[in-house]
Design a protein around this motif. Sequence first.
Motif, mmCIF file in Angstrom:
data_model
loop_
_atom_site.group_PDB
_atom_site.id
_atom_site.type_symbol
_atom_site.label_atom_id
_atom_site.label_comp_id
_atom_site.label_asym_id
_atom_site.label_seq_id
_atom_site.Cartn_x
_atom_site.Cartn_y
_atom_site.Cartn_z
ATOM 1 N N PHE A 1 0.713 -1.199 -0.072
ATOM 2 C CA PHE A 1 -0.014 0.142 -0.232
ATOM 3 C C PHE A 1 0.846 1.217 0.130
ATOM 4 C CE2 PHE A 1 -3.615 -2.972 1.034
ATOM 5 C CZ PHE A 1 -4.383 -2.361 0.472
ATOM 6 N N ALA A 2 1.901 1.097 0.813
ATOM 7 C CA ALA A 2 2.876 2.338 0.844
ATOM 8 C C ALA A 2 3.208 2.906 -0.635
ATOM 9 C CB ALA A 2 4.003 2.272 1.782
ATOM 10 N N LYS A 3 4.045 1.446 -1.094
ATOM 11 C CA LYS A 3 4.360 1.857 -2.542
ATOM 12 C C LYS A 3 3.360 2.100 -3.664
ATOM 13 C CE LYS A 3 8.309 0.213 -4.451
ATOM 14 N NZ LYS A 3 9.539 1.154 -4.539
ATOM 15 N N TYR A 4 2.141 1.563 -3.475
ATOM 16 C CA TYR A 4 0.993 2.035 -4.583
ATOM 17 C C TYR A 4 0.749 3.496 -4.233
ATOM 18 C CZ TYR A 4 -3.318 1.539 -7.028
ATOM 19 O OH TYR A 4 -4.303 1.969 -7.828
ATOM 20 N N PHE A 5 0.740 3.858 -3.147
ATOM 21 C CA PHE A 5 -0.113 5.112 -2.640
ATOM 22 C C PHE A 5 0.977 6.266 -2.647
ATOM 23 C CE2 PHE A 5 -3.800 2.456 -1.492
ATOM 24 C CZ PHE A 5 -4.586 3.141 -2.436
ATOM 25 N N SER A 6 2.323 5.873 -2.623
ATOM 26 C CA SER A 6 3.221 6.906 -2.727
ATOM 27 C C SER A 6 3.389 7.617 -3.950
ATOM 28 C CB SER A 6 4.766 6.537 -2.255
ATOM 29 O OG SER A 6 5.158 5.545 -3.240
ATOM 30 N N PHE A 7 3.586 8.933 -3.949
ATOM 31 C CA PHE A 7 3.732 9.756 -5.364
ATOM 32 C C PHE A 7 5.178 10.027 -5.782
ATOM 33 C CE2 PHE A 7 -0.546 10.683 -3.455
ATOM 34 C CZ PHE A 7 -1.188 10.319 -4.517
#
Length: 69
Positions: free
Chosen positions: A63-69
């Motif tokens: 989730f951190a990887k997916y939602f980081s910009f």
Amino acid sequence: MHSDKSKSQKGKWRIPEKTLFITALLLGSPGILIGMYLFRHKTKHKRFTIGIPLILIVQVFIFAKYFSF
């Protein structure tokens, strides 16, 4: 976890471990982890004490990887 522990104490049909792990994989890992320690259920099983936190860590990483910009 509460339901499974209650059933185990009463000698009734239990929730299969496979079902608990599938629930964890379907984003239920925080609840299962909290329930494990809140109700002291499955805390002596290495499969759970290692597996559930590992699933949670992987999910947080994804989730951190997916939602980081």
